[in-house]
Design a protein around this motif. Structure first.
Motif, PDB file in Angstrom:
ATOM      1  N   ALA A  69     -14.340 -47.510   5.675  1.00  0.00           N
ATOM      2  CA  ALA A  69     -14.020 -48.921   5.924  1.00  0.00           C
ATOM      3  C   ALA A  69     -15.290 -49.779   5.889  1.00  0.00           C
ATOM      4  O   ALA A  69     -15.276 -50.888   5.325  1.00  0.00           O
ATOM      5  N   GLU A  70     -16.384 -49.287   6.452  1.00  0.00           N
ATOM      6  CA  GLU A  70     -17.647 -50.026   6.412  1.00  0.00           C
ATOM      7  C   GLU A  70     -18.154 -50.166   4.982  1.00  0.00           C
ATOM      8  O   GLU A  70     -18.629 -51.227   4.578  1.00  0.00           O
ATOM      9  N   LEU A  71     -18.043 -49.093   4.218  1.00  0.00           N
ATOM     10  CA  LEU A  71     -18.498 -49.125   2.824  1.00  0.00           C
ATOM     11  C   LEU A  71     -17.601 -50.025   1.982  1.00  0.00           C
ATOM     12  O   LEU A  71     -18.085 -50.737   1.105  1.00  0.00           O
ATOM     13  N   TYR A  72     -16.320 -50.005   2.261  1.00  0.00           N
ATOM     14  CA  TYR A  72     -15.376 -50.896   1.578  1.00  0.00           C
ATOM     15  C   TYR A  72     -15.790 -52.344   1.820  1.00  0.00           C
ATOM     16  O   TYR A  72     -15.894 -53.141   0.880  1.00  0.00           O
ATOM     17  N   ASP A  73     -16.028 -52.684   3.081  1.00  0.00           N
ATOM     18  CA  ASP A  73     -16.436 -54.053   3.423  1.00  0.00           C
ATOM     19  C   ASP A  73     -17.753 -54.425   2.756  1.00  0.00           C
ATOM     20  O   ASP A  73     -17.921 -55.552   2.283  1.00  0.00           O
ATOM     21  N   ARG A  74     -18.669 -53.499   2.667  1.00  0.00           N
ATOM     22  CA  ARG A  74     -19.998 -53.774   2.108  1.00  0.00           C
ATOM     23  C   ARG A  74     -19.951 -53.968   0.594  1.00  0.00           C
ATOM     24  O   ARG A  74     -20.669 -54.805   0.048  1.00  0.00           O
ATOM     25  N   TYR A  75     -19.116 -53.204  -0.117  1.00  0.00           N
ATOM     26  CA  TYR A  75     -19.171 -53.182  -1.581  1.00  0.00           C
ATOM     27  C   TYR A  75     -17.983 -53.833  -2.291  1.00  0.00           C
ATOM     28  O   TYR A  75     -18.007 -53.978  -3.507  1.00  0.00           O
ATOM     29  N   PHE A  76     -16.940 -54.223  -1.548  1.00  0.00           N
ATOM     30  CA  PHE A  76     -15.754 -54.761  -2.202  1.00  0.00           C
ATOM     31  C   PHE A  76     -16.085 -55.959  -3.087  1.00  0.00           C
ATOM     32  O   PHE A  76     -15.676 -56.014  -4.246  1.00  0.00           O
ATOM     33  N   ASP A  77     -16.790 -56.941  -2.549  1.00  0.00           N
ATOM     34  CA  ASP A  77     -17.069 -58.166  -3.317  1.00  0.00           C
ATOM     35  C   ASP A  77     -17.856 -57.866  -4.585  1.00  0.00           C
ATOM     36  O   ASP A  77     -17.581 -58.431  -5.643  1.00  0.00           O
ATOM     37  N   ALA A  78     -18.850 -56.979  -4.513  1.00  0.00           N
ATOM     38  CA  ALA A  78     -19.673 -56.663  -5.687  1.00  0.00           C
ATOM     39  C   ALA A  78     -18.842 -55.964  -6.764  1.00  0.00           C
ATOM     40  O   ALA A  78     -18.965 -56.284  -7.949  1.00  0.00           O
ATOM     41  N   VAL A  79     -18.008 -55.016  -6.365  1.00  0.00           N
ATOM     42  CA  VAL A  79     -17.164 -54.313  -7.343  1.00  0.00           C
ATOM     43  C   VAL A  79     -16.167 -55.285  -7.964  1.00  0.00           C
ATOM     44  O   VAL A  79     -15.984 -55.303  -9.184  1.00  0.00           O
ATOM     45  N   ASN A  80     -15.538 -56.109  -7.134  1.00  0.00           N
ATOM     46  CA  ASN A  80     -14.569 -57.065  -7.645  1.00  0.00           C
ATOM     47  C   ASN A  80     -15.227 -58.063  -8.581  1.00  0.00           C
ATOM     48  O   ASN A  80     -14.684 -58.390  -9.639  1.00  0.00           O
ATOM     49  N   ARG A  81     -16.415 -58.534  -8.225  1.00  0.00           N
ATOM     50  CA  ARG A  81     -17.147 -59.486  -9.071  1.00  0.00           C
ATOM     51  C   ARG A  81     -17.503 -58.824 -10.407  1.00  0.00           C
ATOM     52  O   ARG A  81     -17.353 -59.426 -11.469  1.00  0.00           O
ATOM     53  N   TYR A  82     -17.949 -57.580 -10.370  1.00  0.00           N
ATOM     54  CA  TYR A  82     -18.272 -56.842 -11.600  1.00  0.00           C
ATOM     55  C   TYR A  82     -17.048 -56.754 -12.511  1.00  0.00           C
ATOM     56  O   TYR A  82     -17.134 -57.023 -13.712  1.00  0.00           O
ATOM     57  N   LEU A  83     -15.905 -56.405 -11.948  1.00  0.00           N
ATOM     58  CA  LEU A  83     -14.699 -56.258 -12.768  1.00  0.00           C
ATOM     59  C   LEU A  83     -14.177 -57.608 -13.247  1.00  0.00           C
ATOM     60  O   LEU A  83     -13.738 -57.723 -14.393  1.00  0.00           O
ATOM     61  N   ARG A  84     -14.264 -58.646 -12.434  1.00  0.00           N
ATOM     62  CA  ARG A  84     -13.849 -59.979 -12.882  1.00  0.00           C
ATOM     63  C   ARG A  84     -14.772 -60.489 -13.979  1.00  0.00           C
ATOM     64  O   ARG A  84     -14.345 -61.213 -14.869  1.00  0.00           O
ATOM     65  N   TYR A  85     -16.015 -60.112 -13.900  1.00  0.00           N
ATOM     66  CA  TYR A  85     -17.016 -60.493 -14.902  1.00  0.00           C
ATOM     67  C   TYR A  85     -16.680 -59.882 -16.253  1.00  0.00           C
ATOM     68  O   TYR A  85     -16.928 -60.471 -17.286  1.00  0.00           O
ATOM     69  N   ARG A  86     -16.093 -58.695 -16.222  1.00  0.00           N
ATOM     70  CA  ARG A  86     -15.825 -57.957 -17.454  1.00  0.00           C
ATOM     71  C   ARG A  86     -14.418 -58.148 -18.012  1.00  0.00           C
ATOM     72  O   ARG A  86     -14.188 -57.893 -19.185  1.00  0.00           O
ATOM     73  N   MET A  87     -13.452 -58.569 -17.213  1.00  0.00           N
ATOM     74  CA  MET A  87     -12.059 -58.576 -17.640  1.00  0.00           C
ATOM     75  C   MET A  87     -11.542 -59.992 -17.842  1.00  0.00           C
ATOM     76  O   MET A  87     -11.995 -60.932 -17.205  1.00  0.00           O
ATOM     77  N   ASP A  88     -10.556 -60.127 -18.740  1.00  0.00           N
ATOM     78  CA  ASP A  88      -9.965 -61.422 -19.052  1.00  0.00           C
ATOM     79  C   ASP A  88      -9.134 -61.981 -17.912  1.00  0.00           C
ATOM     80  O   ASP A  88      -9.161 -63.167 -17.647  1.00  0.00           O
TER      81      ASP A  88
END
Length: 183
Positions: A16-35
């Motif tokens: 849960a701590e790791l999810y909170d720490r990395y969720f935004d970065a992973v989501n931003r990476y995928l939004r950056y790459r996907m239509d």
């Protein structure tokens, strides 16, 4: 903090701590790459589900961010299979930008996003991977190297060449616009 401390901290932290720490970065990476931002959100959820399922197997041999972004990158590659690869849309980029304060600013920002999208489309897929992991994922070169299975020197070179290509494309676009303006 050295790598060993970071790895040990990653293995001791709860999911849960790791999810909170990395969720935004992973989501931003995928939004950056996907239509489609909704597809990116769905893929982000799938990445964290897969990470949660495999969390007990995580041994801390690499920093958690590297392990997680490897999962995200592989999920993205799987997503692209059978699809034509696309650079992010204007809608996707608008999520990455701060809200404009007025209609003129919004118009200028949408034009800048369109130009950036066009310039990034001209990069090779490998260069787009490195640029998106570096800026959207906020990873270090050594972490990108681990995610992509390349040496740090190779990743730095790919990044350098991508920035050179972006500068050249920007200069070319500016010359074309100025040439049209002089006519």
């Amino acid at each position: 903090m050295n790598k060993k401390d970071e790895n040990e901290r990653g293995t001791r932290a709860s999911f849960a701590e790791l999810y909170d720490r990395y969720f935004d970065a992973v989501n931003r990476y995928l939004r950056y790459r996907m239509d489609n931002p909704w597809d990116a959100d769905d893929l982000t959820a799938a990445v964290f589900l897969k990470a949660m399922e495999n969390f007990p197997k995580y041994r801390g041999e690499a920093p958690f961010a590297v392990w997680l972004f490897r999962i995200a990158h592989n999920a993205y590659v799987d997503y692209l299979r059978g699809r034509r690869e696309r650079v992010f849309t204007e809608e996707e980029m608008s999520y990455l930008e701060a809200a404009p304060s007025g209609p003129e600013e919004e118009l200028l920002r949408s034009e800048e996003v369109r130009q950036l999208k066009d310039m990034l489309r001209r990069l090779s897929p490998e260069q787009r991977d490195v640029v998106s992991l570096r800026y959207a994922g906020e990873l270090k070169f050594s972490q990108i190297a681990q995610v992509l299975g390349k040496s740090t020197a190779a990743v730095r070179m790919i990044h350098h060449r991508a920035l050179q290509a972006l500068r050249a494309n920007y200069a070319k676009d500016r010359e074309e616009v100025e040439g049209i303006g002089r006519q």
